[in-house]
Scaffold this motif. Structure first.
Motif, PDB file in Angstrom:
ATOM      1  N   MET A   1       0.840  -1.192   0.000  1.00  0.00           N
ATOM      2  CA  MET A   1       0.000   0.000   0.000  1.00  0.00           C
ATOM      3  C   MET A   1       0.881   1.250   0.000  1.00  0.00           C
ATOM      4  N   ASP A   2       1.855   1.303  -0.925  1.00  0.00           N
ATOM      5  CA  ASP A   2       2.832   2.386  -0.929  1.00  0.00           C
ATOM      6  C   ASP A   2       2.615   3.375  -2.063  1.00  0.00           C
ATOM      7  N   SER A   3       1.466   3.340  -2.733  1.00  0.00           N
ATOM      8  CA  SER A   3       1.149   4.280  -3.802  1.00  0.00           C
ATOM      9  C   SER A   3       0.357   5.434  -3.216  1.00  0.00           C
ATOM     10  N   PHE A   4       1.028   6.594  -3.052  1.00  0.00           N
ATOM     11  CA  PHE A   4       0.407   7.737  -2.408  1.00  0.00           C
ATOM     12  C   PHE A   4       0.058   8.817  -3.420  1.00  0.00           C
ATOM     13  N   THR A   5      -1.111   9.421  -3.236  1.00  0.00           N
ATOM     14  CA  THR A   5      -1.620  10.448  -4.139  1.00  0.00           C
ATOM     15  C   THR A   5      -2.072  11.670  -3.342  1.00  0.00           C
ATOM     16  N   PRO A   6      -1.621  12.877  -3.681  1.00  0.00           N
ATOM     17  CA  PRO A   6      -2.181  14.066  -3.038  1.00  0.00           C
ATOM     18  C   PRO A   6      -3.648  14.214  -3.420  1.00  0.00           C
ATOM     19  N   SER A  27      -6.706  11.541  12.325  1.00  0.00           N
ATOM     20  CA  SER A  27      -7.468  11.022  13.462  1.00  0.00           C
ATOM     21  C   SER A  27      -8.747  10.340  13.011  1.00  0.00           C
ATOM     22  N   ILE A  28      -9.429  10.932  12.053  1.00  0.00           N
ATOM     23  CA  ILE A  28     -10.671  10.355  11.526  1.00  0.00           C
ATOM     24  C   ILE A  28     -10.376   9.086  10.739  1.00  0.00           C
ATOM     25  N   LEU A  29      -9.348   9.136   9.902  1.00  0.00           N
ATOM     26  CA  LEU A  29      -8.990   7.955   9.109  1.00  0.00           C
ATOM     27  C   LEU A  29      -8.530   6.807   9.996  1.00  0.00           C
ATOM     28  N   ALA A  30      -7.804   7.120  11.063  1.00  0.00           N
ATOM     29  CA  ALA A  30      -7.351   6.067  11.987  1.00  0.00           C
ATOM     30  C   ALA A  30      -8.543   5.379  12.641  1.00  0.00           C
ATOM     31  N   LYS A  31      -9.520   6.157  13.078  1.00  0.00           N
ATOM     32  CA  LYS A  31     -10.711   5.578  13.706  1.00  0.00           C
ATOM     33  C   LYS A  31     -11.445   4.661  12.734  1.00  0.00           C
ATOM     34  N   LEU A  32     -11.604   5.108  11.490  1.00  0.00           N
ATOM     35  CA  LEU A  32     -12.280   4.284  10.487  1.00  0.00           C
ATOM     36  C   LEU A  32     -11.499   3.020  10.178  1.00  0.00           C
ATOM     37  N   TYR A  33     -10.177   3.150  10.124  1.00  0.00           N
ATOM     38  CA  TYR A  33      -9.316   2.008   9.795  1.00  0.00           C
ATOM     39  C   TYR A  33      -9.353   0.954  10.897  1.00  0.00           C
ATOM     40  N   GLN A  50       1.521   2.292  12.858  1.00  0.00           N
ATOM     41  CA  GLN A  50       1.525   3.204  11.723  1.00  0.00           C
ATOM     42  C   GLN A  50       0.437   2.842  10.727  1.00  0.00           C
ATOM     43  N   LEU A  51      -0.207   3.866  10.201  1.00  0.00           N
ATOM     44  CA  LEU A  51      -1.256   3.682   9.202  1.00  0.00           C
ATOM     45  C   LEU A  51      -0.592   3.509   7.837  1.00  0.00           C
ATOM     46  N   PRO A  52      -0.700   2.346   7.219  1.00  0.00           N
ATOM     47  CA  PRO A  52       0.056   2.070   5.988  1.00  0.00           C
ATOM     48  C   PRO A  52      -0.438   2.809   4.759  1.00  0.00           C
ATOM     49  N   PHE A  53      -1.627   3.393   4.829  1.00  0.00           N
ATOM     50  CA  PHE A  53      -2.222   4.022   3.653  1.00  0.00           C
ATOM     51  C   PHE A  53      -2.001   5.530   3.608  1.00  0.00           C
ATOM     52  N   VAL A 127      -4.936  15.601   1.936  1.00  0.00           N
ATOM     53  CA  VAL A 127      -4.340  14.340   2.373  1.00  0.00           C
ATOM     54  C   VAL A 127      -3.423  13.811   1.286  1.00  0.00           C
ATOM     55  N   ASN A 128      -2.358  13.135   1.691  1.00  0.00           N
ATOM     56  CA  ASN A 128      -1.503  12.417   0.754  1.00  0.00           C
ATOM     57  C   ASN A 128      -1.469  10.960   1.195  1.00  0.00           C
ATOM     58  N   GLY A 129      -2.120  10.112   0.421  1.00  0.00           N
ATOM     59  CA  GLY A 129      -2.205   8.712   0.816  1.00  0.00           C
ATOM     60  C   GLY A 129      -2.691   7.841  -0.313  1.00  0.00           C
ATOM     61  N   ASN A 130      -3.073   6.627   0.037  1.00  0.00           N
ATOM     62  CA  ASN A 130      -3.564   5.673  -0.946  1.00  0.00           C
ATOM     63  C   ASN A 130      -5.022   6.001  -1.286  1.00  0.00           C
ATOM     64  N   TYR A 131      -5.244   6.402  -2.511  1.00  0.00           N
ATOM     65  CA  TYR A 131      -6.544   6.924  -2.927  1.00  0.00           C
ATOM     66  C   TYR A 131      -7.660   5.898  -2.730  1.00  0.00           C
ATOM     67  N   SER A 132      -7.461   4.682  -3.213  1.00  0.00           N
ATOM     68  CA  SER A 132      -8.526   3.676  -3.160  1.00  0.00           C
ATOM     69  C   SER A 132      -8.847   3.277  -1.725  1.00  0.00           C
ATOM     70  N   LYS A 133      -7.823   3.173  -0.880  1.00  0.00           N
ATOM     71  CA  LYS A 133      -8.058   2.787   0.514  1.00  0.00           C
ATOM     72  C   LYS A 133      -8.820   3.882   1.257  1.00  0.00           C
ATOM     73  N   ILE A 134      -8.450   5.126   1.026  1.00  0.00           N
ATOM     74  CA  ILE A 134      -9.124   6.229   1.705  1.00  0.00           C
ATOM     75  C   ILE A 134     -10.569   6.351   1.235  1.00  0.00           C
ATOM     76  N   CYS A 135     -10.804   6.148  -0.056  1.00  0.00           N
ATOM     77  CA  CYS A 135     -12.184   6.154  -0.562  1.00  0.00           C
ATOM     78  C   CYS A 135     -12.996   5.061   0.108  1.00  0.00           C
ATOM     79  N   ASP A 136     -12.392   3.892   0.277  1.00  0.00           N
ATOM     80  CA  ASP A 136     -13.079   2.768   0.905  1.00  0.00           C
ATOM     81  C   ASP A 136     -13.417   3.078   2.363  1.00  0.00           C
TER      82      ASP A 136
END
Length: 217
Positions: A1-6, A27-33, A50-53, A127-136
């Motif tokens: 999960m190392d593909s990061f997108t702004p 904080s919000i993404l961590a709670k959801l994850y 650590q949050l991998p996404f 945010v800069n992270g994995n687009y598909s994971k954050i959308c999910d």
């Protein structure tokens, strides 16, 4: 999960108001994850891992604080009091009469909670992270802010778009979130030092020395 997108995440509110903290979006993404892991039976109980996404550098995630335009501010007050008449009508046990009648302390204490509510149509995060994971993950975000049990911060929709520039740490050379107190950042103007966690869980009392931007204009 190392593909990061702004990306820019815009949250539109259905009721137009919320009680929002100034914490970054990690904080919000961590709670959801972690909730997703709990639901899947894979959570190991470690809220500090650590949050991998999400992209991380200098010990912080590339996630901004909330940005929004306030139309106005209102105040809400809630009174907590013990209804003795109702308690007695329900055959309540008065063995602890001294405690029950004491409205100045302990569990039956009378108090008023006051909240400042911001009224805004939308809230934006970078945010800069994995687009598909954050959308999910954001599929499960229905409310934002505090006191969601009262209907505050109900979300109408969320737009997530990829952008060319990473604005999660800086926008026009102005910090988008609090930063670690390291040489790389401590010469920037309009920053003051404070003790605050640099990564979630922000509710834990393990603060680091951080730099917070203040707009004096």
């Amino acid at each position: 999960m190392d593909s990061f997108t702004p990306m820019m995440i815009t949250i539109y509110l259905e009721n137009g108001y919320c009680k929002l903290s100034d914490m970054p979006f990690d904080s919000i993404l961590a709670k959801l994850y972690f909730q997703q892991e709990i639901n899947n039976g894979t959570f190991d109980g470690d809220y500090y891992k650590q949050l991998p996404f999400l992209k991380m550098s200098d010990g912080i995630y590339h996630t901004s604080k909330p940005f929004y335009e306030i139309s106005h501010i209102s105040n809400e007050s809630f009174v907590k009091t013990f209804d003795l008449k109702l308690f007695l009508s329900l055959n309540g046990d008065m063995k602890g009469e001294k405690t029950i009648l004491d409205k100045t302390s302990q569990r039956y204490k009378y108090y008023i909670n006051r909240y400042e509510i911001i009224h805004t149509e939308k809230i934006t995060y970078y945010v800069n992270g994995n687009y598909s994971k954050i959308c999910d993950l954001l599929k499960n975000l229905n409310y934002i802010g505090k006191k969601v049990s009262l209907g505050w911060g109900k979300i109408l929709k969320i737009d997530i778009i990829s952008i060319k520039e990473d604005l999660s740490l800086f926008i026009n050379n102005i910090p988008s979130r609090h930063l670690p107190n390291i040489e790389k950042y401590n010469t920037l103007p309009n920053l003051f030092k404070t003790l605050i966690p640099l990564t979630p869980p922000y509710w834990q009392n393990h603060p680091n020395e951080a730099l917070v931007y203040v707009d004096f204009v």
